[in-house]
Motif scaffolding. Structure first.
Motif, short mmCIF file in Angstrom:
data_model
loop_
_atom_site.label_atom_id
_atom_site.label_comp_id
_atom_site.label_asym_id
_atom_site.label_seq_id
_atom_site.Cartn_x
_atom_site.Cartn_y
_atom_site.Cartn_z
N SER A 284 10.65 4.65 6.41
CA SER A 284 9.61 4.18 7.32
C SER A 284 8.23 4.36 6.70
O SER A 284 8.08 5.05 5.69
CB SER A 284 9.68 4.93 8.66
N CYS A 285 7.24 3.75 7.32
CA CYS A 285 5.85 3.86 6.86
C CYS A 285 4.95 4.31 7.99
O CYS A 285 5.19 3.97 9.16
CB CYS A 285 5.35 2.51 6.33
N VAL A 286 3.92 5.04 7.64
CA VAL A 286 2.85 5.37 8.58
C VAL A 286 1.71 4.38 8.35
O VAL A 286 1.35 4.08 7.21
CB VAL A 286 2.34 6.80 8.36
N ILE A 287 1.16 3.84 9.44
CA ILE A 287 0.06 2.88 9.34
C ILE A 287 -1.14 3.35 10.16
O ILE A 287 -1.00 4.20 11.05
CB ILE A 287 0.48 1.46 9.80
N ASP A 288 -2.30 2.76 9.87
CA ASP A 288 -3.50 3.12 10.62
C ASP A 288 -3.82 2.04 11.66
O ASP A 288 -2.99 1.15 11.94
CB ASP A 288 -4.68 3.36 9.68
N SER A 289 -4.99 2.08 12.21
CA SER A 289 -5.37 1.14 13.27
C SER A 289 -5.43 -0.31 12.81
O SER A 289 -5.36 -1.23 13.62
CB SER A 289 -6.72 1.55 13.86
N ASN A 290 -5.54 -0.52 11.50
CA ASN A 290 -5.61 -1.87 10.94
C ASN A 290 -4.30 -2.32 10.29
O ASN A 290 -4.28 -3.29 9.53
CB ASN A 290 -6.75 -1.94 9.92
N ASP A 291 -3.21 -1.60 10.58
CA ASP A 291 -1.88 -1.89 10.02
C ASP A 291 -1.79 -1.59 8.53
O ASP A 291 -0.81 -1.98 7.88
CB ASP A 291 -1.45 -3.34 10.27
N ALA A 292 -2.77 -0.92 7.96
CA ALA A 292 -2.71 -0.55 6.55
C ALA A 292 -1.78 0.65 6.38
O ALA A 292 -1.83 1.61 7.16
CB ALA A 292 -4.10 -0.19 6.03
N ILE A 293 -0.91 0.59 5.39
CA ILE A 293 0.05 1.66 5.14
C ILE A 293 -0.68 2.86 4.52
O ILE A 293 -1.35 2.74 3.49
CB ILE A 293 1.17 1.19 4.21
N THR A 294 -0.56 4.02 5.16
CA THR A 294 -1.18 5.23 4.66
C THR A 294 -0.16 6.22 4.09
O THR A 294 -0.54 7.17 3.42
CB THR A 294 -1.97 5.94 5.78
N MET A 295 1.12 5.99 4.36
CA MET A 295 2.15 6.87 3.85
C MET A 295 3.50 6.15 3.89
O MET A 295 3.78 5.43 4.86
CB MET A 295 2.23 8.15 4.69
N LYS A 296 4.30 6.34 2.83
CA LYS A 296 5.67 5.83 2.83
C LYS A 296 6.62 7.01 2.85
O LYS A 296 6.43 7.98 2.12
CB LYS A 296 5.92 4.96 1.59
N ARG A 297 7.65 6.92 3.70
CA ARG A 297 8.61 8.01 3.82
C ARG A 297 10.01 7.48 3.49
O ARG A 297 10.56 6.67 4.23
CB ARG A 297 8.56 8.60 5.23
N ARG A 298 10.53 7.94 2.37
CA ARG A 298 11.84 7.48 1.89
C ARG A 298 12.62 8.72 1.45
O ARG A 298 12.59 9.10 0.28
CB ARG A 298 11.64 6.52 0.73
N PRO A 299 13.33 9.38 2.36
CA PRO A 299 13.96 10.67 2.05
C PRO A 299 15.12 10.59 1.07
O PRO A 299 15.45 11.59 0.42
CB PRO A 299 14.43 11.17 3.41
N PHE A 300 15.78 9.42 0.96
CA PHE A 300 16.90 9.26 0.03
C PHE A 300 16.74 7.96 -0.74
O PHE A 300 15.99 7.07 -0.33
CB PHE A 300 18.23 9.27 0.78
N LYS A 301 17.46 7.83 -1.83
CA LYS A 301 17.29 6.70 -2.73
C LYS A 301 18.32 5.58 -2.53
O LYS A 301 18.28 4.59 -3.22
CB LYS A 301 17.32 7.18 -4.19
N ARG A 302 19.25 5.75 -1.62
CA ARG A 302 20.22 4.69 -1.36
C ARG A 302 20.80 4.87 0.04
O ARG A 302 20.67 5.95 0.64
CB ARG A 302 21.36 4.72 -2.39
N ASP A 303 21.44 3.83 0.56
CA ASP A 303 22.13 3.94 1.84
C ASP A 303 23.20 5.01 1.73
O ASP A 303 23.86 5.14 0.69
CB ASP A 303 22.80 2.61 2.21
N ARG A 304 23.40 5.74 2.83
CA ARG A 304 24.43 6.77 2.80
C ARG A 304 24.81 7.21 4.21
O ARG A 304 24.08 6.97 5.17
CB ARG A 304 23.97 7.98 1.99
N VAL A 305 25.99 7.84 4.30
CA VAL A 305 26.43 8.49 5.53
C VAL A 305 26.40 9.99 5.28
O VAL A 305 26.97 10.48 4.31
CB VAL A 305 27.83 8.03 5.95
N LEU A 306 25.73 10.73 6.14
CA LEU A 306 25.54 12.17 5.99
C LEU A 306 26.36 12.91 7.03
O LEU A 306 26.45 12.48 8.19
CB LEU A 306 24.06 12.51 6.18
N LYS A 307 26.97 14.02 6.62
CA LYS A 307 27.70 14.84 7.57
C LYS A 307 26.72 15.41 8.59
O LYS A 307 25.75 16.09 8.24
CB LYS A 307 28.42 15.98 6.85
N GLY A 308 26.97 15.12 9.86
CA GLY A 308 25.99 15.42 10.90
C GLY A 308 25.57 16.88 10.98
O GLY A 308 24.38 17.19 11.04
#
Length: 271
Positions: free
Chosen positions: A118-142
């Motif tokens: 996901s991304c964090v945006i400001d009042s003008n829709d400009a991206i201020t932060m990108k959040r990418r915790p993993f590098k590929r699709d995956r299923v994690l043990k809950g």
């Protein structure tokens, strides 16, 4: 019954709510209902959304102000979809989000929820932060992931970044309305202790942080309330079956929280 219930609790969201709604209506996946729950807004939000004519939209106005978490629980109770996806009034759902999340949950029936980059945006829709915790699709043990996120931070992200199964909501109950700042995080952990977790390595939501956003109003200049909420959050998590929090977990969490609080103060001072 629609496949997905997209739920939009709102309060004084007139500035951005039409943009949020458009991001849902433009999704490639169409088997959804969009339920909007106005919590006694005073800025014309209800008047704006009540004029919408799309048949997939239903608008509700609460008889009284239920508060943030109360409105979330009210929204779920009135929904009917197999999958539930919140979208806050000032956030944006990116193209392909519903289609990809539904496909992930359909393909992984043991997963209780799905989240993405996901991304964090400001009042003008400009991206201020990108959040990418993993590098590929995956299923994690809950259960393992629940413990990991407790020790570090809310890796799942905000409600606008998560889709979960209705039948798991029926298992774990409503959001905890005694928590002011972390009810979503506590809820994702509860869901994860009852099923595995899907992660999609694509950006599917924008989370807005600005002077008008709900998050900014919650966190700014409320240090003592944040301390109380942290205590209540830890106590709630430690009482859950299956997570088995140790003293080491608590030490790691405290150190991680200190670092993130410094980063958060810097972020809000800039934005």
């Amino acid at each position: 019954m629609p496949k997905v219930s997209v739920l939009m609790p709102c309060f004084n969201g007139s500035k951005y709510i039409l943009k949020a709604i458009d991001s849902v209506l433009s999704q490639s996946f169409s088997d959804f209902e969009l339920l909007i729950f106005d919590d006694q807004s005073t800025d014309g939000t209800f008047e704006i959304v009540s004029k919408l004519t799309d048949s997939r939209i239903k608008v509700f106005r609460n008889a009284r102000n239920l508060g943030l978490v109360g409105n979330w629980n009210n929204a779920i109770e009135k929904s009917s979809g197999e999958y539930i996806h919140f979208l806050f009034q000032d956030d944006i759902l990116l193209p392909g989000a519903l289609e990809s999340e539904v496909a992930a949950l359909d393909a992984n029936p043991k997963c209780s929820l799905c989240f993405s980059a996901s991304c964090v945006i400001d009042s003008n829709d400009a991206i201020t932060m990108k959040r990418r915790p993993f590098k590929r699709d995956r299923v994690l043990k809950g259960s393992d992931f629940a413990r990991k996120t407790f020790r570090t931070h809310n890796i799942y992200g905000e409600p606008s970044n998560v889709m979960f199964r209705r039948d798991y909501w029926q298992k774990v109950g409503p959001f905890n309305d005694s928590l002011c700042y972390s009810p979503d995080w506590e809820y994702w952990i509860r869901l994860s202790l009852n099923g595995d977790v899907c992660y999609l390595d694509s950006f599917y939501s924008y989370f807005r942080v600005c002077n008008e956003s709900t998050t900014n109003s919650l966190f700014k200049d409320k240090k003592e309330q944040l301390k109380r909420d942290e205590f209540d959050f830890v106590r709630a998590i430690c009482s859950l079956d299956g997570i088995n929090i140790s003293s080491t977990d608590l030490i790691v969490r405290k150190l991680s929280l200190s670092i993130r609080n410094i980063a958060k103060r810097i972020y809000f001072s800039v934005h």
